[in-house]
Design a protein around this motif. Structure first.
Motif, PDB file in Angstrom:
ATOM      1  N   GLY A  76       2.472   1.652  -3.326  1.00 42.76           N
ATOM      2  CA  GLY A  76       1.451   2.072  -4.284  1.00 42.76           C
ATOM      3  C   GLY A  76       1.137   3.551  -4.178  1.00 42.76           C
ATOM      4  N   TYR A  77       0.908   4.017  -2.961  1.00 41.21           N
ATOM      5  CA  TYR A  77       0.582   5.432  -2.776  1.00 41.21           C
ATOM      6  C   TYR A  77       1.752   6.344  -3.135  1.00 41.21           C
ATOM      7  CZ  TYR A  77      -3.957   4.439  -0.663  1.00 41.21           C
ATOM      8  OH  TYR A  77      -5.247   4.032  -0.456  1.00 41.21           O
ATOM      9  N   ASN A  86       3.968   5.810  -5.431  1.00 44.87           N
ATOM     10  CA  ASN A  86       3.999   5.886  -6.895  1.00 44.87           C
ATOM     11  C   ASN A  86       2.917   6.801  -7.437  1.00 44.87           C
ATOM     12  OD1 ASN A  86       5.922   4.033  -8.611  1.00 44.87           O
ATOM     13  ND2 ASN A  86       5.596   3.035  -6.640  1.00 44.87           N
ATOM     14  N   LYS A 100       0.845  -1.200   0.000  1.00 39.95           N
ATOM     15  CA  LYS A 100       0.000   0.000   0.000  1.00 39.95           C
ATOM     16  C   LYS A 100       0.879   1.248   0.000  1.00 39.95           C
ATOM     17  CE  LYS A 100      -2.197   1.230   3.769  1.00 39.95           C
ATOM     18  NZ  LYS A 100      -3.161   1.365   4.875  1.00 39.95           N
ATOM     19  N   PHE A 109       7.993  -2.784  -2.341  1.00 45.13           N
ATOM     20  CA  PHE A 109       7.367  -3.768  -3.221  1.00 45.13           C
ATOM     21  C   PHE A 109       7.924  -5.172  -2.964  1.00 45.13           C
ATOM     22  CE2 PHE A 109       5.831  -0.084  -5.430  1.00 45.13           C
ATOM     23  CZ  PHE A 109       4.667  -0.512  -6.053  1.00 45.13           C
ATOM     24  N   TYR A 139      -0.792  -1.193  -9.230  1.00 49.99           N
ATOM     25  CA  TYR A 139      -0.417  -2.580  -8.964  1.00 49.99           C
ATOM     26  C   TYR A 139      -0.098  -2.791  -7.490  1.00 49.99           C
ATOM     27  CZ  TYR A 139      -0.823  -4.969 -13.364  1.00 49.99           C
ATOM     28  OH  TYR A 139      -1.351  -5.582 -14.473  1.00 49.99           O
ATOM     29  N   GLY A 140       0.559  -1.824  -6.870  1.00 46.80           N
ATOM     30  CA  GLY A 140       0.818  -1.930  -5.437  1.00 46.80           C
ATOM     31  C   GLY A 140      -0.471  -1.977  -4.642  1.00 46.80           C
ATOM     32  N   LEU A 141      -1.408  -1.110  -4.994  1.00 43.76           N
ATOM     33  CA  LEU A 141      -2.696  -1.096  -4.300  1.00 43.76           C
ATOM     34  C   LEU A 141      -3.512  -2.346  -4.599  1.00 43.76           C
ATOM     35  CD1 LEU A 141      -3.712   2.660  -4.682  1.00 43.76           C
ATOM     36  CD2 LEU A 141      -2.626   1.527  -2.725  1.00 43.76           C
ATOM     37  N   SER A 142      -3.428  -2.840  -5.821  1.00 45.89           N
ATOM     38  CA  SER A 142      -4.137  -4.059  -6.184  1.00 45.89           C
ATOM     39  C   SER A 142      -3.608  -5.253  -5.390  1.00 45.89           C
ATOM     40  CB  SER A 142      -4.010  -4.325  -7.687  1.00 45.89           C
ATOM     41  OG  SER A 142      -4.627  -5.541  -8.034  1.00 45.89           O
ATOM     42  N   GLY A 158       1.737   2.237  -9.116  1.00 46.99           N
ATOM     43  CA  GLY A 158       0.959   2.507  -7.916  1.00 46.99           C
ATOM     44  C   GLY A 158      -0.304   1.676  -7.843  1.00 46.99           C
TER      45      GLY A 158
END
Length: 140
Positions: free
Chosen positions: A6-7, A9, A3, A125, A64-67, A62
């Motif tokens: 992701g944020y 990015n 998370k 990541f 993808y990180g949140l996903s 970003g």
């Protein structure tokens, strides 16, 4: 961790777009002023288009990180791409850091700072992906 990566990015993507309001200053501060000036000689819109493309890449990273952290809908190939993103950041950060430490330039501090930031994001990541998809025992 995913998370956070992701944020970060998404913030970087937004900063690229907002930075276009002061493009020449942004290019100068980030150390790519000369390269962007050369690119502008080919066509005046190219530095802006490249910056938009880079912002889109950061946005995708970003998302993808949140996903992967289940904060956003499931994206295709999320597991391998989390590790690809981590690898890109770590290679960029560590490789550039090694290169920066060998050369002596006035803006070395800024380049080292960007490299350390890339390593940090890569680690969010990598660690996040390893935690999420840790290997399970074969008998368990």
């Amino acid at each position: 961790m995913l998370k956070l990566g992701g944020y970060i990015n998404i913030i970087i993507a937004i900063a690229h777009i907002v930075g276009l309001l002061w493009a020449e200053k942004m290019f100068e501060v980030t150390g790519i002023g000369k390269e962007m000036a050369e690119l502008a000689q080919t066509h005046s819109s190219l530095p802006y288009l490249v910056t938009i493309f880079v912002a889109i890449v950061f946005l995708i990273f970003g998302l993808y990180g949140l996903s992967a952290d289940n904060r956003f809908r499931r994206l295709p190939l999320v597991k391998p791409l989390i590790f690809v993103i981590a690898g890109i950041y770590l290679l960029r950060g560590i490789g550039e850091l090694m290169f920066d430490l060998e050369k002596q330039q006035a803006n070395q501090f800024l380049e080292i700072t960007y490299s350390l930031i890339a390593v940090f994001i890569g680690m969010t990541f990598l660690i996040g992906g390893l935690r999420k998809w840790k290997l399970k025992p074969a008998n368990g």
